[in-house]
Design an enzyme around this catalytic site. Structure first.
Site, PDB file in Angstrom:
ATOM      1  N   GLU A 144      68.145  43.998  16.389  1.00 40.99           N
ATOM      2  CA  GLU A 144      67.832  42.589  16.180  1.00 40.99           C
ATOM      3  C   GLU A 144      67.367  42.324  14.751  1.00 40.99           C
ATOM      4  O   GLU A 144      66.947  43.231  14.027  1.00 40.99           O
ATOM      5  CB  GLU A 144      66.757  42.127  17.154  1.00 40.99           C
ATOM      6  N   GLU A 239      60.753  36.142  26.042  1.00 41.14           N
ATOM      7  CA  GLU A 239      59.893  36.947  25.178  1.00 41.14           C
ATOM      8  C   GLU A 239      58.978  36.010  24.390  1.00 41.14           C
ATOM      9  O   GLU A 239      58.954  36.021  23.173  1.00 41.14           O
ATOM     10  CB  GLU A 239      60.733  37.816  24.235  1.00 41.14           C
TER      11      GLU A 239
END
Length: 257
Positions: A144, A239
Site C-alpha cells: 500500500e 480501518e
C-alpha cells in the site's frame, strides 16, 4: 460489497482475543488485522490462542499484515533496510503459516521507512520471497501507499509509486487504502476506473480525521457504488478510528451498497 473489520484499530477497548467475538456480535463475518504479536516469531501458544479466538467467533480472517516492526513507535515495515531484513525474513513463514491455517488469502507487506541504509533492491528481494511463500498457499502479497502527512519517512505515497514497485514483483497486488490515497489528493474515482483490476484488497476511513465514513470529506456512497460495479470482488476493510464506541460506529453501512 463485503465488509470486514480491522481488529487492530476497531474494538481496541477490548483485549485482542475478545475482538473477533465482538466483531461477530456487531454482525460481521470477516476480520483483518495488523501483525498482532510483539515479534516476528511468537510462541506456538500465542498463535494457537489467537487462531482459536478467530475460529470460535465464527469469523473469517481475510487480511493479515506481516510484522511491520514496532508500529506505535513509528515503524512502517521491514522490507527495505539491512538492519530489519532478517526480522522480516524470519516472519515470512510464520505469517504465511498462520494465514494458511485460518484460510487468509491476503498478506500486507509494509515497505519500511526511508533510512540512511534503505536498499530498494533488498526490498524487491524480500517482497519476492514473501510473494513466493504466500503463493505457495494460495495467498497474495499486497503493498500500500501511505500518506506523507502522518508517515513522513515512508517512501511510497502514491498509487503510481506502488504500481511501479509491484510491476517488478510477480504475484503481488495493490492494497488500495482510500484513506491514505484520499489524504494525498488522489482521484479515487479515476483510480477505481483505471486500476480496480489490480486491487488485492481495499481499506477505508474518512478524510482527514480517519474516522468512519460520514465524519469527513469523502463521498463513500459514490465511491463504494463505483467499487461494487468494478472488477474488484474482494472485501472492504474498515480501518478507521471510530468516533465513539466501536459498536456504535457502523450505522453508515445502512446506506452503502
Amino acid at each position: 460489497m463485503r465488509y470486514d473489520v480491522n481488529l487492530s484499530i476497531l474494538f481496541t477497548e477490548l483485549p485482542m482475543l475478545e475482538r473477533p467475538a465482538a466483531a461477530a456480535r456487531a454482525g460481521f463475518d470477516a476480520v483483518e488485522m495488523w501483525w498482532p504479536f510483539d515479534g516476528p516469531t511468537p510462541a506456538d501458544a500465542e498463535l494457537d490462542r489467537l487462531a482459536g479466538a478467530v475460529t470460535e467467533a465464527g469469523v473469517q480472517l481475510v487480511g493479515l499484515n506481516f510484522d511491520g516492526g514496532h508500529m506505535p513507535s513509528g515503524d512502517r515495515g521491514l522490507l527495505s533496510s539491512p538492519a530489519t531484513s532478517r526480522r522480516f525474513r524470519d516472519n515470512i513463514d510464520v505469517a504465511v503459516g498462520f494465514a494458511e491455517r485460518l484460510g487468509c488469502r491476503t498478506l500486507n507487506a509494509l515497505y519500511g521507512n526511508r533510512t540512511d541504509d534503505t536498499d530498494p533492491e533488498l526490498a524487491l528481494e524480500n517482497l519476492a520471497l514473501a510473494a513466493k511463500a504466500a503463493g505457495g498457499v494460495g495467498a497474495t502479497v499486497v503493498v500500500e501507499a501511505l500518506n506523507s502527512f502522518e508517515n513522513t519517512r515512508y517512501p511510497i505515497t502514491s498509487s503510481a509509486q506502488a504500481f511501479q514497485l509491484l510491476d517488478q514483483v510477480p504475484g503481488t497486488a495493490f492494497l488500495a487504502d482510500f484513506y491514505h490515497l484520499g489524504r494525498m489528493g488522489e482521484d479515487l474515482s479515476a483510480l477505481i476506473a483505471n486500476h480496480a483490476d489490480r486491487f488485492g484488497h481495499v481499506q477505508i476511513a474518512d478524510v482527514p480525521g480517519r474516522g468512519q465514513p460520514g465524519t469527513g470529506e469523502l463521498d463513500y456512497a459514490a465511491i463504494l457504488r463505483q467499487l461494487a460495479d468494478s472488477p474488484y470482488d474482494g472485501h472492504v476493510g474498515l480501518e478507521y478510528k471510530p468516533v465513539g464506541p466501536s459498536e456504535e460506529s457502523f450505522s453508515w453501512l445502512e446506506a452503502m451498497p
